[in-house]
Scaffold this active site. Sequence first.
Site, mmCIF file in Angstrom:
data_model
loop_
_atom_site.group_PDB
_atom_site.id
_atom_site.type_symbol
_atom_site.label_atom_id
_atom_site.label_comp_id
_atom_site.label_asym_id
_atom_site.label_seq_id
_atom_site.Cartn_x
_atom_site.Cartn_y
_atom_site.Cartn_z
ATOM 1 N N SER A 80 -9.975 2.450 2.921
ATOM 2 C CA SER A 80 -8.901 3.052 2.013
ATOM 3 C C SER A 80 -8.023 2.093 1.355
ATOM 4 C CB SER A 80 -8.070 3.883 2.813
ATOM 5 O OG SER A 80 -7.342 3.332 3.799
ATOM 6 N N SER A 96 -9.867 -0.519 6.965
ATOM 7 C CA SER A 96 -9.288 -0.260 5.770
ATOM 8 C C SER A 96 -8.547 -1.321 5.030
ATOM 9 C CB SER A 96 -8.285 1.010 5.598
ATOM 10 O OG SER A 96 -8.967 2.249 6.030
ATOM 11 N N LYS A 141 0.902 -1.141 0.096
ATOM 12 C CA LYS A 141 -0.123 0.010 -0.148
ATOM 13 C C LYS A 141 0.742 1.372 0.010
ATOM 14 C CE LYS A 141 -3.807 1.881 2.664
ATOM 15 N NZ LYS A 141 -4.723 1.825 3.754
#
Length: 502
Positions: free
Chosen positions: A155, A179, A80
């Site tokens: 997210s 997330s 990420k």
Amino acid sequence: MSDLTRMSAADQAAALAAGEVSSVELTEAHLARTSAVDADVHAYLDVSADAALGTARDVDARRAAGEELSPLAGVPIAVKDNIVTRGQATTAGSRILQGWLPPYDATVVTRLRAAGMPILGKTNLDEFAMGSSTEHSAFGPTRNPWDLTRIPGGSGGGSAAAVSSFQAPLALGSDTGGSIRQPAAVTGSVGVKPTYGGVSRYGAIALASSLDQIGPVSRTVVDAALLHEVVGGHDPLDATSLTDPATGLVEAARTGTLQGLRVGVVAELGGDGYQAGVRASFDGALDVLRAGGAEIVEVSAPSFEQALAAYYLILPAEASSNLARYDGMRFGLRVEPSEGPATAERVMAATRGAGFGDEVKRRIILGTHALSAGFHDAYYRAAQQVRTVVQRDFAAAFAQADVLVSPTAPTTAFPIGEKIDDPLAMYLNDIATIPANLAGVPAMSLPSGLSDDGLPVGLQIIAPARQDALLYRVGGALERALDETWGGPLLDRAPELTEAQR
């Protein structure tokens, strides 16, 4: 699609160890898959093909020389883009960090490199991890591989989409209020939020420091456990790091049973607001738990009904402090004022105005207000008091059950654009995942089936703090039982990314 990309990370690791495939072949297969589909999915913000292949060649040479290697050596991974990587652009999905090249690696990245895992690239996310749909990325939305018109969660939608579209067997995400778990739920993958402090946060770009937690994204529970053991454990660079070793997780995932388990269904994490198909899938999973020998009990945690409101005061307050460092002075974007002298105050205002998106600005304003004189006690302090009650409710629930379960998210993946202009509707996607972050306890989402709209549904398992092995024990056993019911992994039923779907 290459058969190599369809293999689980555990099977890839076994094939590497047996000499049936090389790391270069595995890495090339995943890079080819990315070249074929990521223009449509947009899971990645940056693909590092040369660096990944360099790592793969090095691992192959070391294996050929007889060197003892990590269990996941040679297995590729995605990271990420709010986890810093030395010399590789790390943006946190924001224009204010566009082009920034970190001078150091996050601890988890250091551990990936030490384990010999080729890093395929950096995945898309809502800006500074603020969002539930990956639509708030400054670089465009990621799309759900099950239906390209729908969101992949947030997210960390990029990491979940990379794994569920077979562009990477594993990924790292971060979970502040769901997330990792909510994207896993809507993409049919597995996502784990470890116990707070169980995986180092050093080098994770901070959103809310008391809530953030790095964790694994995968296609199976065993794969998540393998990655968790690589990146977990104590880190002296992280002041909140636990001393607990990340061991025994893989064994727990592979050998656990449901027999004699007390499973608590949280009354406040269901009912009104939950899509009918989500509820039906959850009820079906409870039947599988019962058939496996688990006892299902209902537990109540009244404070969970206030958890969402408390979270959306605590998170913005911490974010407003953490994001104050982006001032146009030291690193990242710098924007000169259009008129007048370039004073520090005017440069900061111009830089933040141009560099931050609407959702980030919204939460900074909310957090600054909650911390301001005259409002601190009414808002921020009250939210922290609710947080304490949430922790107490968890303790009471765990006195009645070994683990707690709920749907991971109230709905399946919704269409892109449907909620982008309605922040409150967007925030409700995290209603079931937020309590675990407020309490710091470990939680997992794994696929529980398909809803009546043909989209994946996730089931959330929550365990007491520092009992991550129990989480994997239950998750692994339930996954095996569900796979037997379906006749194979849920992702085997995902539609291929065809021209018609695009």
